[in-house]
Enzyme design. Structure first.
Site, PDB file in Angstrom:
ATOM      1  N   ASN A   1      -4.542 -19.368  26.702  1.00  0.00           N
ATOM      2  CA  ASN A   1      -5.787 -19.155  27.440  1.00  0.00           C
ATOM      3  C   ASN A   1      -6.022 -20.348  28.354  1.00  0.00           C
ATOM      4  O   ASN A   1      -5.490 -21.432  28.124  1.00  0.00           O
ATOM      5  CB  ASN A   1      -6.975 -18.981  26.469  1.00  0.00           C
ATOM      6  CG  ASN A   1      -8.146 -18.239  27.115  1.00  0.00           C
ATOM      7  OD1 ASN A   1      -8.703 -18.694  28.117  1.00  0.00           O
ATOM      8  ND2 ASN A   1      -8.520 -17.114  26.540  1.00  0.00           N
TER       9      ASN A   1
ATOM     10  N   GLN B   1      -6.110  -4.788  25.274  1.00  0.00           N
ATOM     11  CA  GLN B   1      -7.487  -4.322  25.496  1.00  0.00           C
ATOM     12  C   GLN B   1      -7.647  -3.881  26.940  1.00  0.00           C
ATOM     13  O   GLN B   1      -8.697  -3.371  27.320  1.00  0.00           O
ATOM     14  CB  GLN B   1      -8.480  -5.464  25.234  1.00  0.00           C
ATOM     15  CG  GLN B   1      -8.430  -6.012  23.835  1.00  0.00           C
ATOM     16  CD  GLN B   1      -9.184  -7.338  23.745  1.00  0.00           C
ATOM     17  OE1 GLN B   1     -10.389  -7.362  23.558  1.00  0.00           O
ATOM     18  NE2 GLN B   1      -8.472  -8.439  23.893  1.00  0.00           N
ATOM     19  N   ASN B   2      -6.609  -4.116  27.738  1.00  0.00           N
ATOM     20  CA  ASN B   2      -6.736  -3.833  29.173  1.00  0.00           C
ATOM     21  C   ASN B   2      -6.565  -2.348  29.458  1.00  0.00           C
ATOM     22  O   ASN B   2      -5.790  -1.664  28.794  1.00  0.00           O
ATOM     23  CB  ASN B   2      -5.709  -4.645  29.960  1.00  0.00           C
ATOM     24  CG  ASN B   2      -5.956  -6.129  29.824  1.00  0.00           C
ATOM     25  OD1 ASN B   2      -7.020  -6.522  29.353  1.00  0.00           O
ATOM     26  ND2 ASN B   2      -4.998  -6.948  30.207  1.00  0.00           N
ATOM     27  N   VAL B   3      -7.270  -1.908  30.461  1.00  0.00           N
ATOM     28  CA  VAL B   3      -7.233  -0.485  30.824  1.00  0.00           C
ATOM     29  C   VAL B   3      -6.509  -0.304  32.166  1.00  0.00           C
ATOM     30  O   VAL B   3      -6.550   0.767  32.746  1.00  0.00           O
ATOM     31  CB  VAL B   3      -8.669   0.091  30.893  1.00  0.00           C
ATOM     32  CG1 VAL B   3      -9.338   0.058  29.531  1.00  0.00           C
ATOM     33  CG2 VAL B   3      -9.530  -0.661  31.917  1.00  0.00           C
TER      34      VAL B   3
ATOM     35  N   GLY C   1      -5.025 -14.431  26.862  1.00  0.00           N
ATOM     36  CA  GLY C   1      -6.007 -14.104  27.900  1.00  0.00           C
ATOM     37  C   GLY C   1      -7.143 -13.223  27.434  1.00  0.00           C
ATOM     38  O   GLY C   1      -7.584 -12.335  28.154  1.00  0.00           O
TER      39      GLY C   1
ATOM     40  N   HIS D   1      -8.295   0.295  24.426  1.00  0.00           N
ATOM     41  CA  HIS D   1      -9.536   0.644  25.138  1.00  0.00           C
ATOM     42  C   HIS D   1      -9.342   1.741  26.180  1.00  0.00           C
ATOM     43  O   HIS D   1     -10.168   1.889  27.081  1.00  0.00           O
ATOM     44  CB  HIS D   1     -10.137  -0.608  25.800  1.00  0.00           C
ATOM     45  CG  HIS D   1     -10.702  -1.584  24.808  1.00  0.00           C
ATOM     46  ND1 HIS D   1     -11.060  -2.873  25.137  1.00  0.00           N
ATOM     47  CD2 HIS D   1     -10.971  -1.464  23.491  1.00  0.00           C
ATOM     48  CE1 HIS D   1     -11.531  -3.502  24.064  1.00  0.00           C
ATOM     49  NE2 HIS D   1     -11.468  -2.666  23.047  1.00  0.00           N
TER      50      HIS D   1
ATOM     51  N   GLU E   1      -8.826 -21.734  28.590  1.00  0.00           N
ATOM     52  CA  GLU E   1      -9.797 -22.616  27.934  1.00  0.00           C
ATOM     53  C   GLU E   1      -9.946 -22.200  26.469  1.00  0.00           C
ATOM     54  O   GLU E   1      -9.574 -21.074  26.107  1.00  0.00           O
ATOM     55  CB  GLU E   1     -11.152 -22.528  28.648  1.00  0.00           C
ATOM     56  CG  GLU E   1     -11.694 -21.116  28.671  1.00  0.00           C
ATOM     57  CD  GLU E   1     -12.928 -20.957  29.552  1.00  0.00           C
ATOM     58  OE1 GLU E   1     -13.097 -21.720  30.497  1.00  0.00           O
ATOM     59  OE2 GLU E   1     -13.721 -20.043  29.253  1.00  0.00           O
TER      60      GLU E   1
ATOM     61  N   CYS F   1     -14.667  22.556  34.992  1.00  0.00           N
ATOM     62  CA  CYS F   1     -15.599  23.347  34.171  1.00  0.00           C
ATOM     63  C   CYS F   1     -17.056  23.095  34.581  1.00  0.00           C
ATOM     64  O   CYS F   1     -17.973  23.717  34.047  1.00  0.00           O
ATOM     65  CB  CYS F   1     -15.404  23.043  32.677  1.00  0.00           C
ATOM     66  SG  CYS F   1     -16.252  21.548  32.119  1.00  0.00           S
TER      67      CYS F   1
ATOM     68  N   CYS G   1     -13.639  14.692  30.650  1.00  0.00           N
ATOM     69  CA  CYS G   1     -14.838  15.486  30.895  1.00  0.00           C
ATOM     70  C   CYS G   1     -15.785  15.363  29.710  1.00  0.00           C
ATOM     71  O   CYS G   1     -15.374  15.523  28.561  1.00  0.00           O
ATOM     72  CB  CYS G   1     -14.460  16.944  31.124  1.00  0.00           C
ATOM     73  SG  CYS G   1     -15.918  17.998  31.301  1.00  0.00           S
TER      74      CYS G   1
HETATM   75  P1  OAD Z   1     -12.885 -11.477  29.027  1.00  0.00           P
HETATM   76  O1  OAD Z   1     -13.265 -11.383  30.470  1.00  0.00           O
HETATM   77  O2  OAD Z   1     -13.960 -11.509  28.019  1.00  0.00           O
HETATM   78  O3  OAD Z   1     -12.000 -12.776  28.781  1.00  0.00           O
HETATM   79  C1  OAD Z   1     -10.891 -13.111  29.591  1.00  0.00           C
HETATM   80  C2  OAD Z   1     -10.262 -14.357  28.985  1.00  0.00           C
HETATM   81  O4  OAD Z   1      -9.087 -14.647  29.721  1.00  0.00           O
HETATM   82  C3  OAD Z   1     -11.140 -15.602  29.021  1.00  0.00           C
HETATM   83  O5  OAD Z   1     -11.089 -16.239  27.755  1.00  0.00           O
HETATM   84  C4  OAD Z   1     -10.471 -16.475  30.106  1.00  0.00           C
HETATM   85  O6  OAD Z   1     -10.598 -17.878  29.819  1.00  0.00           O
HETATM   86  C5  OAD Z   1      -9.041 -16.036  29.994  1.00  0.00           C
HETATM   87  N1  OAD Z   1      -8.251 -16.190  31.229  1.00  0.00           N
HETATM   88  C6  OAD Z   1      -8.657 -16.000  32.512  1.00  0.00           C
HETATM   89  N2  OAD Z   1      -7.634 -16.147  33.351  1.00  0.00           N
HETATM   90  C7  OAD Z   1      -6.544 -16.439  32.602  1.00  0.00           C
HETATM   91  C8  OAD Z   1      -5.178 -16.701  32.887  1.00  0.00           C
HETATM   92  N3  OAD Z   1      -4.697 -16.690  34.139  1.00  0.00           N
HETATM   93  N4  OAD Z   1      -4.345 -16.974  31.853  1.00  0.00           N
HETATM   94  C9  OAD Z   1      -4.805 -16.991  30.574  1.00  0.00           C
HETATM   95  N5  OAD Z   1      -6.075 -16.746  30.243  1.00  0.00           N
HETATM   96  C10 OAD Z   1      -6.937 -16.471  31.234  1.00  0.00           C
HETATM   97  O7  OAD Z   1     -11.868 -10.264  28.766  1.00  0.00           O
HETATM   98  P2  OAD Z   1     -11.411  -9.617  27.389  1.00  0.00           P
HETATM   99  O8  OAD Z   1     -11.309 -10.618  26.301  1.00  0.00           O
HETATM  100  O9  OAD Z   1     -10.229  -8.778  27.693  1.00  0.00           O
HETATM  101  O10 OAD Z   1     -14.034  -3.892  26.755  1.00  0.00           O
HETATM  102  O11 OAD Z   1     -12.633  -8.661  27.101  1.00  0.00           O
HETATM  103  C11 OAD Z   1     -12.584  -7.842  25.990  1.00  0.00           C
HETATM  104  C12 OAD Z   1     -13.247  -6.533  26.266  1.00  0.00           C
HETATM  105  O12 OAD Z   1     -14.573  -6.759  26.734  1.00  0.00           O
HETATM  106  C13 OAD Z   1     -12.627  -5.713  27.380  1.00  0.00           C
HETATM  107  O13 OAD Z   1     -11.533  -4.927  26.972  1.00  0.00           O
HETATM  108  C14 OAD Z   1     -13.746  -4.848  27.796  1.00  0.00           C
HETATM  109  C15 OAD Z   1     -14.807  -5.936  27.887  1.00  0.00           C
HETATM  110  O14 OAD Z   1     -16.054  -5.526  27.958  1.00  0.00           O
HETATM  111  C16 OAD Z   1     -14.562  -2.727  27.050  1.00  0.00           C
HETATM  112  O15 OAD Z   1     -14.745  -2.362  28.198  1.00  0.00           O
HETATM  113  C17 OAD Z   1     -14.877  -1.900  25.846  1.00  0.00           C
END
Ligand code: OAD
Length: 247
Positions: free
Chosen positions: A212, A100-102, A186, A118, A214, A149, A126
């Protein structure tokens, strides 16, 4: 690292490996996660900035948020978690990494079979002509950058309310359905459809690992919940996989 016998058996027998990563895997590279309570931008929810209505209302604010993230990302380096996944892929044929990371850090660590759900923050698109360009080509000076453009540029990422790229989504669903082990790493497991991939994998018969710091809404469904930083856990899990494969 303690792993139950069923978890070790799943590693031993694994044929198709599927992985879903979220912002947590890049946290140890210094990139803030989306739902962290601290940080400069924590007064905004990601849903409030990452959508087209917010962008049309206040493009400068949304661009500032993305420029802030881009600056961090271009300075960041992949960490031990990214490297462990890249090494794992080199040692196993059927390995699909869905992210999901960009931030592009998986590719910089050497991963190849990457499904970017994502988009990628280091590209622009554009709004008028749809042309996709690299950020180097943009002259960004605190105002909203424009395409050649004349149309307004936006980051080439998927925003809330938008469709995910269909090819990436199909590849992700198929990897989840075919996996016999699946790792959710994560991610807060809140944003669909990505969040449903581990459940699809599990209901198709995969052994589900979750890594994770937590518990998350996914944790009750995980067959093995490995609590801790992914930069520590993933290298250990890779070593354990290598050990099990020699048995
Ligand atoms: P979140 O910020 O929602 O969640 C990050 C998760 O990583 C949390 O559950 C943390 O507990 C965990 N975490 C943090 N540090 C860690 C580490 N060192 N090791 C393991 N786990 C760790 O991020 P995403 O789940 O990626 O979408 O969010 C999903 C989507 O929501 C993103 O792609 C983005 C966002 O809005 C869009 O922009 C469409």
């Amino acid at each position: 690292m303690f792993l139950s016998e069923p978890a070790r058996e799943a590693l031993r027998k694994s044929q198709n490996i599927g992985i879903l990563t979220g912002a947590g895997i890049s946290a140890e590279s210094g990139i803030p996660t989306f739902r962290a309570k601290d940080g400069l931008w924590s007064k905004f929810k990601p849903e409030e900035l990452a959508n087209i209505q917010a962008f049309m209302r206040n493009p400068k604010l949304v661009w500032e948020w993305y420029q802030y993230r881009r600056n961090i990302i271009t300075e960041a380096e992949p960490n031990l978690g990214h490297h462990a996944l890249a090494q794992w892929e080199q040692q196993h044929d059927n390995f699909t990494l869905i992210t999901q990371n960009v931030d592009g850090l998986h590719a910089r660590a050497g991963s190849q079979n990457i499904v970017e759900l994502h988009g990628n923050i280091l590209r622009n698109r554009c709004l008028t002509c749809g042309n996709v360009s690299e950020i180097e080509e943009v002259n960004f000076k605190g105002t909203v950058p424009l395409c050649t453009c004349g149309g307004m540029l936006r980051p080439d990422v998927v925003w809330f309310g938008e469709m995910l790229p269909p090819e990436a989504l199909n590849a992700a669903f198929s990897a989840a359905e075919n996996a016999d082990i699946f790792l959710s790493v994560g991610t807060s497991a809140l944003v669909h459809p990505a969040a449903s991939l581990p459940e699809i994998a599990k209901s198709s018969g995969a052994f589900l690992f979750e890594i994770n710091l937590e518990p998350t809404p996914l944790t009750p469904y995980a067959d093995a919940f490995l609590e801790g930083p992914s930069g520590e856990i993933l290298p250990k899990l890779l070593t354990q996989w290598q050990t099990e494969r020699t048995k």
